[in-house]
Design a protein around this motif. Structure first.
Motif, PDB file in Angstrom:
ATOM      1  N   ILE A  18     -10.299-137.427  10.426  1.00 19.26           N
ATOM      2  CA  ILE A  18      -9.461-137.853  10.153  1.00 19.26           C
ATOM      3  C   ILE A  18      -8.065-137.348  11.326  1.00 19.26           C
ATOM      4  O   ILE A  18      -8.493-136.228  12.000  1.00 19.26           O
ATOM      5  N   ALA A  19      -7.409-137.907  11.498  1.00 22.29           N
ATOM      6  CA  ALA A  19      -6.373-137.430  12.709  1.00 22.29           C
ATOM      7  C   ALA A  19      -5.093-136.911  12.090  1.00 22.29           C
ATOM      8  O   ALA A  19      -4.224-138.150  10.997  1.00 22.29           O
ATOM      9  N   SER A  20      -4.424-135.950  12.175  1.00 23.94           N
ATOM     10  CA  SER A  20      -2.599-135.802  11.496  1.00 23.94           C
ATOM     11  C   SER A  20      -2.212-135.148  12.284  1.00 23.94           C
ATOM     12  O   SER A  20      -2.236-134.259  13.294  1.00 23.94           O
ATOM     13  N   TRP A  35       7.292-143.551  10.717  1.00 21.61           N
ATOM     14  CA  TRP A  35       6.139-143.191  11.641  1.00 21.61           C
ATOM     15  C   TRP A  35       6.037-144.501  12.017  1.00 21.61           C
ATOM     16  O   TRP A  35       5.949-146.055  11.602  1.00 21.61           O
ATOM     17  N   TYR A  36       6.347-144.536  14.258  1.00 20.36           N
ATOM     18  CA  TYR A  36       5.955-145.815  14.819  1.00 20.36           C
ATOM     19  C   TYR A  36       5.141-145.511  15.410  1.00 20.36           C
ATOM     20  O   TYR A  36       4.525-144.590  16.059  1.00 20.36           O
ATOM     21  N   ARG A  37       4.058-146.651  15.992  1.00 22.20           N
ATOM     22  CA  ARG A  37       2.752-146.445  16.528  1.00 22.20           C
ATOM     23  C   ARG A  37       3.083-147.120  17.700  1.00 22.20           C
ATOM     24  O   ARG A  37       3.819-148.308  17.810  1.00 22.20           O
ATOM     25  N   GLN A  38       3.595-146.956  18.929  1.00 20.91           N
ATOM     26  CA  GLN A  38       3.228-147.370  20.017  1.00 20.91           C
ATOM     27  C   GLN A  38       2.476-146.991  21.187  1.00 20.91           C
ATOM     28  O   GLN A  38       1.456-145.917  21.329  1.00 20.91           O
ATOM     29  N   TYR A  39       1.889-148.328  21.948  1.00 19.67           N
ATOM     30  CA  TYR A  39       0.813-148.693  22.362  1.00 19.67           C
ATOM     31  C   TYR A  39       0.935-148.247  23.733  1.00 19.67           C
ATOM     32  O   TYR A  39       2.089-148.896  24.469  1.00 19.67           O
ATOM     33  N   PHE A  61      -3.606-145.409   6.018  1.00 18.71           N
ATOM     34  CA  PHE A  61      -2.598-144.066   6.726  1.00 18.71           C
ATOM     35  C   PHE A  61      -1.753-143.675   5.707  1.00 18.71           C
ATOM     36  O   PHE A  61      -1.845-144.135   4.012  1.00 18.71           O
ATOM     37  N   THR A  62      -1.975-142.821   5.788  1.00 22.07           N
ATOM     38  CA  THR A  62      -1.293-141.240   4.250  1.00 22.07           C
ATOM     39  C   THR A  62      -0.010-140.655   5.671  1.00 22.07           C
ATOM     40  O   THR A  62      -0.179-139.790   6.233  1.00 22.07           O
ATOM     41  N   SER A  73       4.665-135.846   8.036  1.00 20.18           N
ATOM     42  CA  SER A  73       3.172-135.832   8.270  1.00 20.18           C
ATOM     43  C   SER A  73       2.721-137.553   8.118  1.00 20.18           C
ATOM     44  O   SER A  73       3.105-137.707   7.190  1.00 20.18           O
ATOM     45  N   LEU A  74       1.736-137.475   9.060  1.00 22.31           N
ATOM     46  CA  LEU A  74       0.982-138.587   9.442  1.00 22.31           C
ATOM     47  C   LEU A  74      -0.851-138.235   9.540  1.00 22.31           C
ATOM     48  O   LEU A  74      -0.866-137.536  10.361  1.00 22.31           O
ATOM     49  N   LEU A  75      -1.537-139.175   8.399  1.00 24.10           N
ATOM     50  CA  LEU A  75      -2.539-138.766   8.696  1.00 24.10           C
ATOM     51  C   LEU A  75      -2.927-140.157   8.526  1.00 24.10           C
ATOM     52  O   LEU A  75      -3.292-141.338   7.853  1.00 24.10           O
ATOM     53  N   ILE A  76      -4.057-140.185   9.995  1.00 22.38           N
ATOM     54  CA  ILE A  76      -4.671-141.435  10.044  1.00 22.38           C
ATOM     55  C   ILE A  76      -6.641-141.253   9.004  1.00 22.38           C
ATOM     56  O   ILE A  76      -7.345-140.284  10.124  1.00 22.38           O
ATOM     57  N   ARG A  77      -7.138-141.674   8.121  1.00 26.32           N
ATOM     58  CA  ARG A  77      -8.296-141.428   7.612  1.00 26.32           C
ATOM     59  C   ARG A  77      -9.208-142.037   8.532  1.00 26.32           C
ATOM     60  O   ARG A  77      -8.750-143.704   8.890  1.00 26.32           O
ATOM     61  N   ASP A  78     -10.866-142.277   8.421  1.00 22.40           N
ATOM     62  CA  ASP A  78     -11.993-142.928   9.431  1.00 22.40           C
ATOM     63  C   ASP A  78     -11.184-143.613  10.795  1.00 22.40           C
ATOM     64  O   ASP A  78     -10.669-144.717  11.101  1.00 22.40           O
ATOM     65  N   SER A  79     -10.945-142.514  11.536  1.00 21.30           N
ATOM     66  CA  SER A  79      -9.715-142.595  12.844  1.00 21.30           C
ATOM     67  C   SER A  79     -10.375-144.233  13.563  1.00 21.30           C
ATOM     68  O   SER A  79     -11.880-143.581  13.731  1.00 21.30           O
TER      69      SER A  79
END
Lengths: 111, 113
Positions: A18-20, A35-39, A61-62, A73-79
């Motif tokens: 899990i990424a927090s 929340w935004y994701r930027q590659y 995502f949570t 916060s943003l949690l990413i499970r099973d990264s």
């Protein structure tokens, strides 16, 4: 105090864990949070919006919001390795009619 | 629904020249914001236009200017280009109400030689 603060990272997380990611903000009047994701080399992509205290889940995502403590916060499970990116927290400021972006947290998922 | 469209995608200019970048927002969106992003840096806010009026402005020199048309399309102009202006320029649109997110275009990558 910065208006929107994020740890710049890099945050290194093993694949499957899990990424927090955390974000704090200073405007108590703010009502919505994004929340935004930027590659690397790409533009930011909206991945989560949250408006109420508590948790909001969308797939792996949570998003978690605590208005009393002024953090989101943003949690990413099973990264997955494909989650490696910079994650930006954005908060519309009630006093300024504009969205404030944090500087982003760089996340690296190691196989 | 079409997304935010920025043109051109890539641009090469020399110092001293000027450049105009274009942004077409999502249909129905009235707010357009512009950002500059250099490698490894966060988003630096340039300005926001809403209903043809500049509503917010960042801390950039007057060489950076913009405008918005009645159809909500926006242009950004940079005059007397400097090497330090090399960056990814991003446009984002939203409905303009405070609780709605912004949606970004793919950006224009500007290189100054």
């Amino acid at each position: 105090q910065k208006e929107v603060e994020q740890n710049s990272g890099p945050l290194s997380v093993p694949e499957g864990a899990i990424a927090s990611l955390n974000c704090t903000y200073s405007d108590r009047g703010s009502q919505s949070f994004f929340w935004y994701r930027q590659y690397s080399g790409k533009s930011p992509e909206l991945i989560m919006s949250i408006y109420s205290n508590g948790d909001k889940e969308d797939g792996r995502f949570t998003a978690q919001l605590n208005k009393a403590s002024q953090y989101v916060s943003l949690l990413i499970r099973d990264s997955q390795p494909s989650d490696s990116a910079t994650y930006l927290c954005a908060v519309p400021y009630s006093s300024a009619s504009k969205i404030i972006f944090g500087s982003g947290t760089r996340l690296s998922i190691r196989p | 629904k079409a997304g935010v469209t920025q043109t051109p995608r890539y641009l090469i200019k020399t110092r001293g020249q000027q450049v105009t970048l274009s942004c077409s927002p999502i249909s129905g969106h009235r707010s357009v914001s512009w950002y500059q992003q250099t490698p490894g840096q966060g988003l630096q806010f340039l300005f926001e236009y809403f209903s043809e009026t500049q509503r917010n402005k960042g801390n950039f020199p007057g060489r950076f200017s913009g405008r918005q048309f009645s159809n909500s399309r926006s242009e950004m102009n940079v005059s007397t280009l400097e090497l330090g202006d090399s960056a990814l320029y991003l446009c984002a649109s939203s409905s303009g109400s405070g609780d709605q997110p912004q949606h970004f275009g793919d950006g224009t990558r500007l290189s100054i030689l």
